[in-house]
Scaffold this motif. Structure first.
Motif, PDB file in Angstrom:
ATOM      1  N   ALA A   7       0.864  -1.183   0.000  1.00 39.74           N
ATOM      2  CA  ALA A   7       0.000   0.000   0.000  1.00 39.74           C
ATOM      3  C   ALA A   7       0.898   1.230   0.000  1.00 39.74           C
ATOM      4  O   ALA A   7       1.697   1.416   0.926  1.00 39.74           O
ATOM      5  CB  ALA A   7      -0.918   0.001   1.215  1.00 39.74           C
ATOM      6  N   CYS A   8       0.824   2.039  -1.034  1.00 35.41           N
ATOM      7  CA  CYS A   8       1.724   3.179  -1.151  1.00 35.41           C
ATOM      8  C   CYS A   8       1.198   4.161  -2.184  1.00 35.41           C
ATOM      9  O   CYS A   8       0.189   3.908  -2.853  1.00 35.41           O
ATOM     10  CB  CYS A   8       3.128   2.717  -1.550  1.00 35.41           C
ATOM     11  SG  CYS A   8       3.225   1.950  -3.185  1.00 35.41           S
ATOM     12  N   VAL A   9       1.905   5.275  -2.320  1.00 32.00           N
ATOM     13  CA  VAL A   9       1.652   6.250  -3.378  1.00 32.00           C
ATOM     14  C   VAL A   9       2.904   6.330  -4.236  1.00 32.00           C
ATOM     15  O   VAL A   9       3.988   6.648  -3.726  1.00 32.00           O
ATOM     16  CB  VAL A   9       1.330   7.650  -2.806  1.00 32.00           C
ATOM     17  CG1 VAL A   9       1.082   8.641  -3.947  1.00 32.00           C
ATOM     18  CG2 VAL A   9       0.136   7.600  -1.873  1.00 32.00           C
ATOM     19  N   LEU A  10       2.785   6.024  -5.509  1.00 36.58           N
ATOM     20  CA  LEU A  10       3.893   6.174  -6.451  1.00 36.58           C
ATOM     21  C   LEU A  10       3.824   7.585  -7.013  1.00 36.58           C
ATOM     22  O   LEU A  10       2.837   7.955  -7.659  1.00 36.58           O
ATOM     23  CB  LEU A  10       3.795   5.144  -7.577  1.00 36.58           C
ATOM     24  CG  LEU A  10       3.818   3.667  -7.145  1.00 36.58           C
ATOM     25  CD1 LEU A  10       3.577   2.759  -8.358  1.00 36.58           C
ATOM     26  CD2 LEU A  10       5.125   3.317  -6.468  1.00 36.58           C
ATOM     27  N   LEU A  11       4.847   8.384  -6.774  1.00 33.89           N
ATOM     28  CA  LEU A  11       4.826   9.804  -7.117  1.00 33.89           C
ATOM     29  C   LEU A  11       5.781  10.104  -8.270  1.00 33.89           C
ATOM     30  O   LEU A  11       6.957   9.733  -8.220  1.00 33.89           O
ATOM     31  CB  LEU A  11       5.214  10.637  -5.885  1.00 33.89           C
ATOM     32  CG  LEU A  11       5.379  12.145  -6.065  1.00 33.89           C
ATOM     33  CD1 LEU A  11       4.088  12.784  -6.584  1.00 33.89           C
ATOM     34  CD2 LEU A  11       5.812  12.788  -4.754  1.00 33.89           C
ATOM     35  N   PHE A  12       5.263  10.801  -9.286  1.00 35.42           N
ATOM     36  CA  PHE A  12       6.028  11.126 -10.486  1.00 35.42           C
ATOM     37  C   PHE A  12       6.060  12.640 -10.688  1.00 35.42           C
ATOM     38  O   PHE A  12       5.154  13.361 -10.290  1.00 35.42           O
ATOM     39  CB  PHE A  12       5.410  10.443 -11.709  1.00 35.42           C
ATOM     40  CG  PHE A  12       5.304   8.958 -11.552  1.00 35.42           C
ATOM     41  CD1 PHE A  12       6.363   8.140 -11.892  1.00 35.42           C
ATOM     42  CD2 PHE A  12       4.160   8.386 -11.012  1.00 35.42           C
ATOM     43  CE1 PHE A  12       6.282   6.764 -11.712  1.00 35.42           C
ATOM     44  CE2 PHE A  12       4.068   7.015 -10.829  1.00 35.42           C
ATOM     45  CZ  PHE A  12       5.132   6.199 -11.181  1.00 35.42           C
ATOM     46  N   GLY A  13       7.126  13.101 -11.351  1.00 29.98           N
ATOM     47  CA  GLY A  13       7.308  14.526 -11.558  1.00 29.98           C
ATOM     48  C   GLY A  13       6.879  14.989 -12.934  1.00 29.98           C
ATOM     49  O   GLY A  13       6.465  14.209 -13.790  1.00 29.98           O
ATOM     50  N   GLN A  14       7.016  16.276 -13.123  1.00 33.09           N
ATOM     51  CA  GLN A  14       6.714  16.921 -14.396  1.00 33.09           C
ATOM     52  C   GLN A  14       7.674  16.426 -15.475  1.00 33.09           C
ATOM     53  O   GLN A  14       8.860  16.179 -15.198  1.00 33.09           O
ATOM     54  CB  GLN A  14       6.864  18.432 -14.232  1.00 33.09           C
ATOM     55  CG  GLN A  14       6.519  19.244 -15.455  1.00 33.09           C
ATOM     56  CD  GLN A  14       5.026  19.424 -15.609  1.00 33.09           C
ATOM     57  OE1 GLN A  14       4.304  19.579 -14.641  1.00 33.09           O
ATOM     58  NE2 GLN A  14       4.560  19.420 -16.845  1.00 33.09           N
ATOM     59  N   GLU A  15       7.199  16.261 -16.673  1.00 30.02           N
ATOM     60  CA  GLU A  15       8.044  15.869 -17.786  1.00 30.02           C
ATOM     61  C   GLU A  15       9.198  16.857 -17.937  1.00 30.02           C
ATOM     62  O   GLU A  15       8.994  18.061 -17.950  1.00 30.02           O
ATOM     63  CB  GLU A  15       7.221  15.817 -19.080  1.00 30.02           C
ATOM     64  CG  GLU A  15       8.004  15.476 -20.330  1.00 30.02           C
ATOM     65  CD  GLU A  15       8.520  14.045 -20.327  1.00 30.02           C
ATOM     66  OE1 GLU A  15       9.521  13.796 -21.018  1.00 30.02           O
ATOM     67  OE2 GLU A  15       7.922  13.190 -19.651  1.00 30.02           O
ATOM     68  N   GLY A  16      10.396  16.328 -18.037  1.00 30.06           N
ATOM     69  CA  GLY A  16      11.568  17.175 -18.224  1.00 30.06           C
ATOM     70  C   GLY A  16      12.196  17.602 -16.912  1.00 30.06           C
ATOM     71  O   GLY A  16      13.347  17.285 -16.617  1.00 30.06           O
ATOM     72  N   ALA A  17      11.451  18.301 -16.091  1.00 34.78           N
ATOM     73  CA  ALA A  17      11.997  18.845 -14.846  1.00 34.78           C
ATOM     74  C   ALA A  17      12.113  17.811 -13.745  1.00 34.78           C
ATOM     75  O   ALA A  17      12.929  17.945 -12.825  1.00 34.78           O
ATOM     76  CB  ALA A  17      11.127  20.014 -14.375  1.00 34.78           C
ATOM     77  N   GLY A  18      11.310  16.765 -13.800  1.00 30.70           N
ATOM     78  CA  GLY A  18      11.308  15.768 -12.733  1.00 30.70           C
ATOM     79  C   GLY A  18      10.571  16.280 -11.516  1.00 30.70           C
ATOM     80  O   GLY A  18       9.825  17.263 -11.564  1.00 30.70           O
ATOM     81  N   LEU A  19      10.777  15.630 -10.388  1.00 28.15           N
ATOM     82  CA  LEU A  19      10.083  15.988  -9.155  1.00 28.15           C
ATOM     83  C   LEU A  19      10.647  17.263  -8.546  1.00 28.15           C
ATOM     84  O   LEU A  19      11.850  17.519  -8.599  1.00 28.15           O
ATOM     85  CB  LEU A  19      10.192  14.844  -8.145  1.00 28.15           C
ATOM     86  CG  LEU A  19       9.301  13.632  -8.425  1.00 28.15           C
ATOM     87  CD1 LEU A  19       9.785  12.424  -7.637  1.00 28.15           C
ATOM     88  CD2 LEU A  19       7.849  13.936  -8.089  1.00 28.15           C
ATOM     89  N   THR A  20       9.770  18.051  -7.951  1.00 32.63           N
ATOM     90  CA  THR A  20      10.204  19.254  -7.250  1.00 32.63           C
ATOM     91  C   THR A  20      10.875  18.872  -5.941  1.00 32.63           C
ATOM     92  O   THR A  20      10.726  17.746  -5.442  1.00 32.63           O
ATOM     93  CB  THR A  20       9.012  20.174  -6.963  1.00 32.63           C
ATOM     94  OG1 THR A  20       8.097  19.479  -6.094  1.00 32.63           O
ATOM     95  CG2 THR A  20       8.297  20.581  -8.247  1.00 32.63           C
TER      96      THR A  20
END
Length: 222
Positions: free
Chosen positions: A163-176
């Motif tokens: 049980a988790c949240v898979l977190l992805f960033g903006q295309e190009g910039a990646g995660l903040t």
């Protein structure tokens, strides 16, 4: 036009294959006596992109059935610049049975890539990474960030929380920086070519499939 291999003559390309099924075979008198079925679809056919088990079902009935079987992982994506990948991520989340999709940042997102799967997939909104972190903590779900940054560990090593949240960033910039700070751990997808990163939509699909390989029971969806 395309060339006929046998005669050498040109012929029109084959018409695009028709999706779905036509009206229920046998006519109205043979319709199933089940409230999950939609009379309009039974009468006129079901051309939606749904699996055969859901043919002729009402939209609400499909969502209700999916809700009994969704997996306990969630997917979150930062939306800072109206990212075109969000639609494809929603589509993959539906395909892999994610519990919910969380759009972080801008509320509006491009739905074209979802191919109407957002009708079947729960999609929530959070103002920023901090708001997502608060929600995840209340839900008891660790956030697993996916980004190829220093200190990250390989996704293929396994050990993803069930049980988790898979977190992805903006295309190009990646995660903040705020998103990375909210994460309990950071994973990366090992690559072997010259490019630094893979497309955000592709990365999300890879990560979801990695979770499926580790935790899912295919027989539950048969």
């Amino acid at each position: 036009m395309e060339r006929d291999d046998e005669s050498g003559h040109e012929r029109p390309q084959d018409q695009e294959r028709e999706v779905g099924v036509g009206p229920w075979p046998g006519g109205r008198g043979t319709w199933p006596d089940d409230p999950r079925y939609d009379p309009e679809l039974l009468a006129h056919g079901d051309r939606r992109n749904v699996v055969d088990a859901y043919r002729y079902w009402r939209l609400q009935a499909i969502v209700a059935d999916l809700d009994t079987r969704r997996h306990p992982f969630h997917v979150a994506i930062e939306n800072l610049r109206h990212d075109l990948n969000i639609g494809s991520i929603v589509r993959s989340a539906n395909a892999f049975g994610a519990a919910r999709v969380h759009v972080v940042g801008r509320r509006r997102w491009n739905r074209r890539g979802a191919m109407v799967t957002d009708r079947y997939q729960h999609v929530d909104h959070h103002a920023d990474a901090g708001a997502l972190a608060v929600w995840a903590e209340l839900a008891g779900l660790p956030i697993v960030a996916i980004d190829n940054v220093p200190g990250s560990t390989p996704l293929e090593r396994g050990g993803l929380p069930r049980a988790c949240v898979l977190l992805f960033g903006q295309e190009g910039a990646g995660l903040t920086a705020d998103a990375l700070e909210a994460a309990a751990e950071v994973r990366h997808i090992t690559q072997f070519g010259s490019t630094r990163s893979v497309n955000a939509g592709a990365a999300a699909a890879v990560a979801m499939h990695a979770w499926v390989q580790e935790h899912a029971d295919p027989s539950a969806w048969a």
